[in-house]
Motif scaffolding. Structure first.
Motif, PDB file in Angstrom:
ATOM      1  N   SER A  33     -29.452  17.394  -0.409  1.00 30.18           N
ATOM      2  CA  SER A  33     -28.784  18.593   0.113  1.00 30.18           C
ATOM      3  C   SER A  33     -28.499  18.464   1.602  1.00 30.18           C
ATOM      4  O   SER A  33     -27.413  18.822   2.064  1.00 30.18           O
ATOM      5  CB  SER A  33     -29.640  19.829  -0.152  1.00 30.18           C
ATOM      6  OG  SER A  33     -29.659  20.117  -1.520  1.00 30.18           O
ATOM      7  N   VAL A  34     -29.466  17.954   2.345  1.00 27.32           N
ATOM      8  CA  VAL A  34     -29.254  17.760   3.791  1.00 27.32           C
ATOM      9  C   VAL A  34     -28.130  16.754   4.018  1.00 27.32           C
ATOM     10  O   VAL A  34     -27.234  16.987   4.845  1.00 27.32           O
ATOM     11  CB  VAL A  34     -30.559  17.313   4.489  1.00 27.32           C
ATOM     12  CG1 VAL A  34     -30.300  16.854   5.910  1.00 27.32           C
ATOM     13  CG2 VAL A  34     -31.585  18.436   4.465  1.00 27.32           C
ATOM     14  N   LEU A  35     -28.162  15.647   3.279  1.00 26.27           N
ATOM     15  CA  LEU A  35     -27.111  14.640   3.421  1.00 26.27           C
ATOM     16  C   LEU A  35     -25.742  15.203   3.052  1.00 26.27           C
ATOM     17  O   LEU A  35     -24.763  15.005   3.772  1.00 26.27           O
ATOM     18  CB  LEU A  35     -27.431  13.419   2.558  1.00 26.27           C
ATOM     19  CG  LEU A  35     -26.399  12.306   2.573  1.00 26.27           C
ATOM     20  CD1 LEU A  35     -26.206  11.749   3.981  1.00 26.27           C
ATOM     21  CD2 LEU A  35     -26.799  11.206   1.610  1.00 26.27           C
ATOM     22  N   PHE A  64     -22.942  17.090  -7.612  1.00 23.11           N
ATOM     23  CA  PHE A  64     -23.470  16.912  -8.964  1.00 23.11           C
ATOM     24  C   PHE A  64     -24.810  16.183  -8.941  1.00 23.11           C
ATOM     25  O   PHE A  64     -25.691  16.460  -9.748  1.00 23.11           O
ATOM     26  CB  PHE A  64     -22.480  16.141  -9.832  1.00 23.11           C
ATOM     27  CG  PHE A  64     -23.023  15.805 -11.187  1.00 23.11           C
ATOM     28  CD1 PHE A  64     -23.203  16.799 -12.136  1.00 23.11           C
ATOM     29  CD2 PHE A  64     -23.377  14.508 -11.514  1.00 23.11           C
ATOM     30  CE1 PHE A  64     -23.719  16.508 -13.384  1.00 23.11           C
ATOM     31  CE2 PHE A  64     -23.890  14.207 -12.753  1.00 23.11           C
ATOM     32  CZ  PHE A  64     -24.065  15.211 -13.694  1.00 23.11           C
ATOM     33  N   ALA A  65     -24.976  15.258  -8.012  1.00 21.57           N
ATOM     34  CA  ALA A  65     -26.196  14.457  -7.943  1.00 21.57           C
ATOM     35  C   ALA A  65     -27.381  15.220  -7.365  1.00 21.57           C
ATOM     36  O   ALA A  65     -28.464  14.656  -7.225  1.00 21.57           O
ATOM     37  CB  ALA A  65     -25.942  13.200  -7.124  1.00 21.57           C
ATOM     38  N   GLY A  66     -27.200  16.470  -7.047  1.00 23.51           N
ATOM     39  CA  GLY A  66     -28.310  17.267  -6.551  1.00 23.51           C
ATOM     40  C   GLY A  66     -28.111  17.844  -5.167  1.00 23.51           C
ATOM     41  O   GLY A  66     -28.943  18.610  -4.683  1.00 23.51           O
ATOM     42  N   GLY A  67     -27.016  17.500  -4.537  1.00 26.24           N
ATOM     43  CA  GLY A  67     -26.764  17.999  -3.194  1.00 26.24           C
ATOM     44  C   GLY A  67     -26.001  19.305  -3.148  1.00 26.24           C
ATOM     45  O   GLY A  67     -25.541  19.731  -2.089  1.00 26.24           O
ATOM     46  N   TRP A  68     -25.873  19.984  -4.287  1.00 24.44           N
ATOM     47  CA  TRP A  68     -25.063  21.204  -4.315  1.00 24.44           C
ATOM     48  C   TRP A  68     -25.606  22.326  -3.439  1.00 24.44           C
ATOM     49  O   TRP A  68     -24.802  23.068  -2.887  1.00 24.44           O
ATOM     50  CB  TRP A  68     -24.811  21.671  -5.746  1.00 24.44           C
ATOM     51  CG  TRP A  68     -26.008  21.979  -6.565  1.00 24.44           C
ATOM     52  CD1 TRP A  68     -26.669  21.143  -7.410  1.00 24.44           C
ATOM     53  CD2 TRP A  68     -26.693  23.223  -6.634  1.00 24.44           C
ATOM     54  NE1 TRP A  68     -27.718  21.782  -7.995  1.00 24.44           N
ATOM     55  CE2 TRP A  68     -27.758  23.066  -7.541  1.00 24.44           C
ATOM     56  CE3 TRP A  68     -26.510  24.470  -6.020  1.00 24.44           C
ATOM     57  CZ2 TRP A  68     -28.640  24.095  -7.837  1.00 24.44           C
ATOM     58  CZ3 TRP A  68     -27.389  25.489  -6.325  1.00 24.44           C
ATOM     59  CH2 TRP A  68     -28.436  25.294  -7.229  1.00 24.44           C
ATOM     60  N   PRO A  69     -26.917  22.478  -3.245  1.00 26.80           N
ATOM     61  CA  PRO A  69     -27.329  23.538  -2.297  1.00 26.80           C
ATOM     62  C   PRO A  69     -26.813  23.263  -0.875  1.00 26.80           C
ATOM     63  O   PRO A  69     -26.336  24.166  -0.195  1.00 26.80           O
ATOM     64  CB  PRO A  69     -28.855  23.506  -2.352  1.00 26.80           C
ATOM     65  CG  PRO A  69     -29.179  22.949  -3.703  1.00 26.80           C
ATOM     66  CD  PRO A  69     -28.097  21.926  -3.939  1.00 26.80           C
ATOM     67  N   SER A  94     -19.597  21.145 -11.617  1.00 27.42           N
ATOM     68  CA  SER A  94     -20.619  20.144 -11.298  1.00 27.42           C
ATOM     69  C   SER A  94     -21.975  20.792 -11.050  1.00 27.42           C
ATOM     70  O   SER A  94     -23.005  20.236 -11.432  1.00 27.42           O
ATOM     71  CB  SER A  94     -20.188  19.289 -10.095  1.00 27.42           C
ATOM     72  OG  SER A  94     -20.272  20.009  -8.891  1.00 27.42           O
ATOM     73  N   VAL A  95     -21.995  21.968 -10.446  1.00 27.86           N
ATOM     74  CA  VAL A  95     -23.259  22.682 -10.229  1.00 27.86           C
ATOM     75  C   VAL A  95     -23.870  23.089 -11.564  1.00 27.86           C
ATOM     76  O   VAL A  95     -25.062  22.877 -11.814  1.00 27.86           O
ATOM     77  CB  VAL A  95     -23.047  23.920  -9.316  1.00 27.86           C
ATOM     78  CG1 VAL A  95     -24.289  24.789  -9.285  1.00 27.86           C
ATOM     79  CG2 VAL A  95     -22.647  23.489  -7.917  1.00 27.86           C
ATOM     80  N   VAL A  96     -23.054  23.657 -12.435  1.00 31.18           N
ATOM     81  CA  VAL A  96     -23.547  24.080 -13.753  1.00 31.18           C
ATOM     82  C   VAL A  96     -24.056  22.872 -14.540  1.00 31.18           C
ATOM     83  O   VAL A  96     -25.127  22.934 -15.170  1.00 31.18           O
ATOM     84  CB  VAL A  96     -22.443  24.838 -14.520  1.00 31.18           C
ATOM     85  CG1 VAL A  96     -22.826  25.050 -15.972  1.00 31.18           C
ATOM     86  CG2 VAL A  96     -22.151  26.166 -13.839  1.00 31.18           C
TER      87      VAL A  96
END
Length: 113
Positions: A33-35, A64-69, A94-96
């Motif tokens: 998320s930070v990246l 999609f890989a987890g950085g959506w927040p 991608s979030v869903v």
């Protein structure tokens, strides 16, 4: 091309780094998320300066890989990619999908193991 390669290199380093820390899945989401937030900021700066941009596919993949927040925070803070409708729709998909995969992994781990 080099900017895109740098993004993926940073994501790979994030993945390796998260495995070395306690609670790797939580650390993965935090670091990704930070990246992703930083990449949205860099892409907004590149858009303003007419520099080479980060491809939308990379932004979507990072979400999609987890950085959506971080992507959501970057979209709001930098006011970036908030009006482009096809991108917003693909981003929400991608979030869903990411949440669905996480729920499936959690269900599998709790019911099979």
């Amino acid at each position: 091309m080099k900017l895109n390669l740098l993004c993926y290199l940073l994501m790979a380093l994030t993945a390796m780094g998260s495995t070395l820390l306690p609670h790797p899945l939580v650390m993965w989401f935090l670091l990704a998320s930070v990246l992703t937030f930083l990449i949205y900021g860099a892409d907004k700066l590149a858009a303003r300066k007419a520099w080479r941009r980060v491809p939308e596919s990379t932004l979507l993949l990072f979400g999609f890989a987890g950085g959506w927040p971080g992507a959501i925070a970057g979209q709001h803070i930098f006011r970036h990619k908030t009006q482009k409708q096809p991108f917003r729709r693909y981003f929400m998909i991608s979030v869903v999908l990411n949440i669905a995969v996480l729920m499936a992994v959690y269900w599998f781990r709790t019911n099979v193991m």
